[in-house]
Motif scaffolding. Structure first.
Motif, PDB file in Angstrom:
ATOM      1  N   VAL A  34     -50.754   2.532   5.066  1.00 37.27           N
ATOM      2  CA  VAL A  34     -50.248   3.479   4.065  1.00 37.27           C
ATOM      3  C   VAL A  34     -49.645   2.775   2.848  1.00 37.27           C
ATOM      4  CG1 VAL A  34     -49.895   5.390   5.676  1.00 37.27           C
ATOM      5  CG2 VAL A  34     -48.062   3.715   5.339  1.00 37.27           C
TER       6      VAL A  34
ATOM      7  N   TYR B 136     -50.473  -0.921  -8.437  1.00 35.72           N
ATOM      8  CA  TYR B 136     -50.318  -0.485  -7.052  1.00 35.72           C
ATOM      9  C   TYR B 136     -48.870  -0.625  -6.576  1.00 35.72           C
ATOM     10  CZ  TYR B 136     -55.377  -1.456  -7.017  1.00 35.72           C
ATOM     11  OH  TYR B 136     -56.711  -1.499  -7.303  1.00 35.72           O
TER      12      TYR B 136
ATOM     13  N   LYS C 267     -41.630   9.109  -2.298  1.00 37.55           N
ATOM     14  CA  LYS C 267     -41.442   8.953  -0.844  1.00 37.55           C
ATOM     15  C   LYS C 267     -40.092   8.352  -0.499  1.00 37.55           C
ATOM     16  CE  LYS C 267     -43.881   5.524  -2.696  1.00 37.55           C
ATOM     17  NZ  LYS C 267     -45.163   5.243  -3.298  1.00 37.55           N
TER      18      LYS C 267
ATOM     19  N   GLY D 184     -55.095   4.576  -1.932  1.00 37.24           N
ATOM     20  CA  GLY D 184     -53.706   4.859  -1.580  1.00 37.24           C
ATOM     21  C   GLY D 184     -52.727   4.575  -2.685  1.00 37.24           C
TER      22      GLY D 184
HETATM   23  N1  HSE Z   1     -46.606   0.883  -3.967  1.00 38.47           N
HETATM   24  C1  HSE Z   1     -47.338   1.847  -3.229  1.00 38.47           C
HETATM   25  C2  HSE Z   1     -48.489   1.160  -2.514  1.00 38.47           C
HETATM   26  C3  HSE Z   1     -47.871   2.917  -4.157  1.00 38.47           C
HETATM   27  O1  HSE Z   1     -48.769  -0.004  -2.799  1.00 38.47           O
HETATM   28  O2  HSE Z   1     -49.096   1.789  -1.651  1.00 38.47           O
HETATM   29  C4  HSE Z   1     -48.477   4.066  -3.406  1.00 38.47           C
HETATM   30  O3  HSE Z   1     -47.507   4.810  -2.741  1.00 38.47           O
END
Ligand code: HSE
Ligand code: NDP
Length: 436
Positions: free
Chosen positions: A160, A190, A107, A306
């Motif tokens: 998001v 994450y 992204k 997500g």
């Molecule tokens: N670092 C991003 C988040 C990973 O925590 O959502 C997912 O795009």
């Protein structure tokens, strides 16, 4: 069965490892869905010698290479899950020029230089798919780009970023400090390589730019997004939010608006108070949710994981199956459009409700002075509450003022004027209220 399609995987980290595993484990089913086998021809990494859980000692290990350029040149499909701007950008352009289809989860790259990549893919007549770039496993890119192509999207309101949602949730439910919760989010896979991208809102802003571009058929880049992260959110803010029936969420908001008779869009990312009865308030942990308001469809909500390797690999592999199928059958899938070319309006023109917490002198006439400042700036008060625990003993009262919808610029001027008022000891916090 036709000859195998050669898949080059760029990156073998949190996401890449899961993608590679699933390509091997589900090879037969994926081949049946595509109409041709998918063969991993190499996996580009920075350091091919470092031990990798689930890779070292398996059939994937010999596929590791540090020569990403060579890998890209021989591929039918390139899957970019290395992240960052360079060399990802150059490698994707090389792949497209060589006639390969591309799947990316990047992204940051799409939000900063997407148009260059889209143009190159158009010129070469190949697919460039990026479902995993927004909200991990949640199918949102395709619904907004394709399923809602016959409707008029009015507003997109989303959680998001999994990391910040996890952090705010841990602060609210377990009283964790921000740093400790970020460390947990990193350990769970994450967070971005540099978690500043998460906590300062850059990651959410990149996703907001991508969603806004698709929803409003307009090129929106990272620079067009007004951004504020969660580092200013304190444990006291979180506690106050709960007391007033709200959860604090980092929201990405893209909406149509009119300013000085000019119709355009506004895109912003910031922490906001969300009433507990709103569906977004119940989004816990690293889950994401995107709430879409469209003219004919009404309200839609997309919810799911997500972030994380396995959930994100689902979106990557979904794209991989699609682009591979297009190669087998011929042609390419739908692309994003930018025909509407709406102006991106400045953030100061955004209108929202606010909750302002103030410490003021606890004496007669103070409330009237405060109310006068809001009135002077055309900011209408919805409710005022003086907290019972504020300091009668110290001569300080804590006020909680909720406003009706006001312009960002008017509220900013109001806060500046309140700060200058002698009777105001401190403007403790200013938070927007969304989804009410
Ligand atoms: N670092 C991003 C988040 C990973 O925590 O959502 C997912 O795009
Ligand atoms: P990681 O940091 O875990 O993995 C990155 C991988 O890319 C590593 O294997 C790394 O090699 C390799 N790599 C990085 N730079 C280079 C380079 N210059 N040359 C060769 N290889 C390189 O990232 P993630 O898997 O978490 O994320 C990958 C992408 O997916 C990013 O764009 C991210 O934004 C996106 N994404 C991530 C999600 C998640 O939950 N993690 C969710 C949705 C999207 P080495 O192992 O040798 O260091």
């Amino acid at each position: 069965m036709p000859a195998p399609l050669k898949v080059a995987l760029l990156g073998c980290g949190v996401v890449g490892t899961e993608v590679a595993h699933r390509l091997v484990t589900h090879a037969d089913e994926l081949a049946a869905r595509v109409g041709a086998p998918l063969e991993i021809v190499g996996i580009a990494v920075r350091d091919a010698a470092s031990p990798r859980e689930g890779v070292t000692g398996t059939s994937l290990e010999p596929l590791l290479t540090t020569d990403a350029s060579a890998l890209v040149r021989g591929a039918d499909v390139v899957v970019e899950v290395m992240g960052g701007i360079e060399p990802a950008r150059t490698l994707i352009l090389q792949a497209i020029e060589a006639g390969a289809s591309v799947v990316t989860a990047n992204k940051a790259l799409l939000a900063s230089d997407g148009p260059t990549l889209y143009k190159a893919a158009d010129a070469a007549g190949v697919d460039l798919y990026f479902e995993a770039a927004v909200a991990g496993a949640i199918p949102i890119v395709r619904p907004v780009r394709e399923s809602l192509a016959g409707d008029q999207v009015q507003r997109v309101l989303g959680i998001v970023n999994g990391t910040t949602n996890y952090v705010l949730d841990r602060m609210a439910t377990d009283g964790l400090e921000l740093e400790q919760a970020v460390k947990e989010a990193q350990a769970l896979g994450y967070a971005e390589a540099d978690p500043t991208a998460d906590v300062e809102g850059y990651d959410a802003a990149a996703k907001a730019a991508i969603l806004a571009s698709l929803a409003f058929h307009t090129r929106v880049s990272l620079d067009d997004v007004a951004r504020e992260g969660i580092t200013g959110v304190t444990a006291a803010d979180v506690a106050w939010a709960q007391r007033t029936g709200h959860a604090i969420k980092l929201l990405a908001i893209a909406e149509r608006n009119v300013r000085d008779d000019v119709a355009g869009i506004q895109v912003r990312v910031h922490p906001a108070l969300v009433p507990l009865e709103h569906p977004l308030a119940g989004v816990r942990g690293a889950f994401n949710a995107v709430f879409v308001e469209a003219e004919a469809a009404g309200e839609l909500m997309f919810y799911g994981r997500g972030a994380g390797g396995a959930p994100t690999s689902s979106a990557v592999l979904g794209d991989l199956v699609s682009v591979a199928r297009h190669r087998v059958l011929g042609g390419r899938g739908p692309v994003e459009s930018s025909y509407a070319d709406l102006p991106v309006l400045p953030a100061e023109a955004a209108c929202t409700r606010f909750q302002v917490r103030l410490d003021v002198d606890d004496r007669p006439g103070v409330l009237a002075q405060v109310a006068h400042v809001l009135a002077e700036h055309d900011v209408s008060i919805e409710a005022v509450r003086q907290s019972a625990d504020a300091g009668a003993a110290t001569g300080v009262a804590r006020l909680l003022i909720t406003t009706h919808t006001a312009r960002e610029s008017a509220l900013a001027a109001t806060v500046a004027a309140l700060t200058d008022l002698d009777v105001v000891r401190d403007v403790v916090s200013v938070l927007r209220v969304e989804g009410a």
